[in-house]
Design a protein around this motif. Structure first.
Motif, mmCIF file in Angstrom:
data_model
loop_
_atom_site.group_PDB
_atom_site.id
_atom_site.type_symbol
_atom_site.label_atom_id
_atom_site.label_comp_id
_atom_site.label_asym_id
_atom_site.label_seq_id
_atom_site.Cartn_x
_atom_site.Cartn_y
_atom_site.Cartn_z
ATOM 1 N N TRP A 67 50.007 37.516 46.340
ATOM 2 C CA TRP A 67 49.288 36.027 46.203
ATOM 3 C C TRP A 67 50.049 35.207 45.598
ATOM 4 O O TRP A 67 50.799 35.424 44.880
ATOM 5 C CB TRP A 67 47.814 36.322 45.380
ATOM 6 C CG TRP A 67 47.089 37.212 46.303
ATOM 7 C CD1 TRP A 67 46.925 37.780 47.303
ATOM 8 C CD2 TRP A 67 45.729 38.055 45.605
ATOM 9 N NE1 TRP A 67 45.927 38.690 47.738
ATOM 10 C CE2 TRP A 67 45.085 38.922 46.464
ATOM 11 C CE3 TRP A 67 45.394 37.975 44.275
ATOM 12 C CZ2 TRP A 67 44.041 39.710 46.126
ATOM 13 C CZ3 TRP A 67 44.306 38.885 43.818
ATOM 14 C CH2 TRP A 67 43.757 39.550 44.776
ATOM 15 N N SER A 68 50.051 33.677 46.140
ATOM 16 C CA SER A 68 50.476 32.776 45.266
ATOM 17 C C SER A 68 49.644 32.479 44.194
ATOM 18 O O SER A 68 48.660 32.936 43.883
ATOM 19 C CB SER A 68 50.289 31.664 46.374
ATOM 20 O OG SER A 68 49.018 31.093 46.678
ATOM 21 N N ASP B 210 48.300 29.595 43.288
ATOM 22 C CA ASP B 210 47.220 28.931 43.892
ATOM 23 C C ASP B 210 46.267 30.109 44.129
ATOM 24 O O ASP B 210 44.876 29.934 43.810
ATOM 25 C CB ASP B 210 47.526 28.144 44.716
ATOM 26 C CG ASP B 210 48.006 26.768 44.261
ATOM 27 O OD1 ASP B 210 48.142 26.443 43.008
ATOM 28 O OD2 ASP B 210 48.536 25.868 45.108
ATOM 29 N N GLN B 211 46.411 31.061 44.794
ATOM 30 C CA GLN B 211 45.323 32.000 45.417
ATOM 31 C C GLN B 211 45.017 32.928 43.964
ATOM 32 O O GLN B 211 43.513 33.087 43.980
ATOM 33 C CB GLN B 211 46.159 33.042 46.402
ATOM 34 C CG GLN B 211 46.377 32.458 47.490
ATOM 35 C CD GLN B 211 46.991 33.247 48.454
ATOM 36 O OE1 GLN B 211 48.004 34.025 48.104
ATOM 37 N NE2 GLN B 211 46.551 33.429 49.736
ATOM 38 N N GLN C 170 42.556 30.422 42.310
ATOM 39 C CA GLN C 170 41.161 30.360 42.867
ATOM 40 C C GLN C 170 40.404 31.455 42.485
ATOM 41 O O GLN C 170 38.949 31.406 42.370
ATOM 42 C CB GLN C 170 41.508 30.166 44.409
ATOM 43 C CG GLN C 170 40.246 29.926 45.226
ATOM 44 C CD GLN C 170 39.536 28.816 44.775
ATOM 45 O OE1 GLN C 170 39.902 27.636 44.797
ATOM 46 N NE2 GLN C 170 38.185 29.003 44.433
ATOM 47 N N ARG C 171 40.809 32.697 42.525
ATOM 48 C CA ARG C 171 40.049 33.790 42.108
ATOM 49 C C ARG C 171 39.605 34.059 40.673
ATOM 50 O O ARG C 171 38.669 34.106 40.399
ATOM 51 C CB ARG C 171 40.802 35.367 42.509
ATOM 52 C CG ARG C 171 41.060 35.474 43.980
ATOM 53 C CD ARG C 171 42.155 36.752 44.150
ATOM 54 N NE ARG C 171 42.011 37.007 45.707
ATOM 55 C CZ ARG C 171 42.319 36.325 46.778
ATOM 56 N NH1 ARG C 171 43.402 35.224 46.591
ATOM 57 N NH2 ARG C 171 42.419 36.733 47.695
#
Length: 258
Positions: free
Chosen positions: A192-193, A195-196, A199-200
């Motif tokens: 995952w990046s 940012d991902q 977001q989580r």
């Protein structure tokens, strides 16, 4: 609690064997109810029909159990044999009737179980991180409970979204640590990046796990420190400021209302 009983269809109590820390009196009559249900629902017939598919699903996940435990050992810098008891008697079972992405653990004198609801992910270590992490995190919050309790003014804010779930502050703190680290480990495995992952973490915050962002931001310092998570834990707790968290919470929900 079914682990305290013999195999179907008898479901007879097993005497001194059973779940650790559970009050056996609360299970009075369970054996009789299970025998009735087993017969009336034709569980034996259903098992014959669906057991092969359940075994196939569980076998697909099995190789990832040890991977997840080793990831936790490396990340939290635990003793290499921290999960030795678990890995020697580890059981993982998918329960299709549970909600998606839910799980619970049970431990007997001889075996450790993770019971998980279905997931729309491909099999991977992500199915194991959350529940296994509790075994590394929960003892730390218990050991430093006086320090953890200094932050319990944040519980009413968390409960605005938790809505009665996790009513004890210690449980909220456990979940915040576990969920933050779970996303970091999953992010490393699934590529995952940043940012991902963030977001989580924000999604956890929305759900009431108020310390997740603060913990997540400090994990980078932990990773650089070279300390064990046990050693770093009190430093992490002391860095959390109640007033700052209160203002962040208010600011976040005000921005969501616009």
């Amino acid at each position: 609690s079914v682990l305290t009983l013999s195999k179907p269809p008898s479901f007879r109590p097993l005497g001194s064997a059973g779940l650790q820390g559970k009050d056996r009196k609360s299970m009075a009559g369970l054996d009789e109810l299970l025998r009735e249900f087993y017969i009336e629902a034709d569980v034996a017939g259903l098992w014959t029909k669906y057991a092969p598919e359940l075994r196939r699903i569980n076998e697909a996940y099995r190789p990832f159990a040890e991977m997840a435990l080793n990831d936790i050992i490396r990340y939290c810098r635990l003793d290499h044999n921290f999960f030795q008891k678990i890995t020697e008697s580890f059981r993982f079972n998918i329960c299709p009737l549970m909600s998606h992405f839910t799980a619970w653990t049970a431990e007997t004198d001889e075996e450790f179980y993770i019971i998980s609801g279905p997931s729309d992910r491909s099999p991977g270590p992500g199915a194991f991180y959350h529940e296994a992490l509790h075994h590394a995190i929960n003892p730390l919050t218990a050991a430093y409970i006086s320090q953890v309790s200094t932050l319990n003014e944040l519980l009413p804010l968390a409960q605005e979204q938790l809505k009665g779930n996790y009513p004890e502050w210690e449980d909220v703190v456990n979940e915040c640590f576990v969920r933050a680290i779970d996303h970091v480990l999953s992010g490393k495995h699934y590529w995952w990046s940043p940012d991902q992952i963030r977001q989580r973490i924000e999604n956890e915050y929305k759900n009431g796990f108020i310390l997740c962002p603060s913990i997540y931001e400090q994990l980078a310092d932990y990773e650089k420190s070279g300390d064990s998570f046990e050693c770093f834990f009190p430093r992490l707790i002391s860095a959390i400021e109640i007033k700052k968290e209160q203002l962040n919470w208010q600011s976040y929900w005000n921005s969501q209302a616009k």
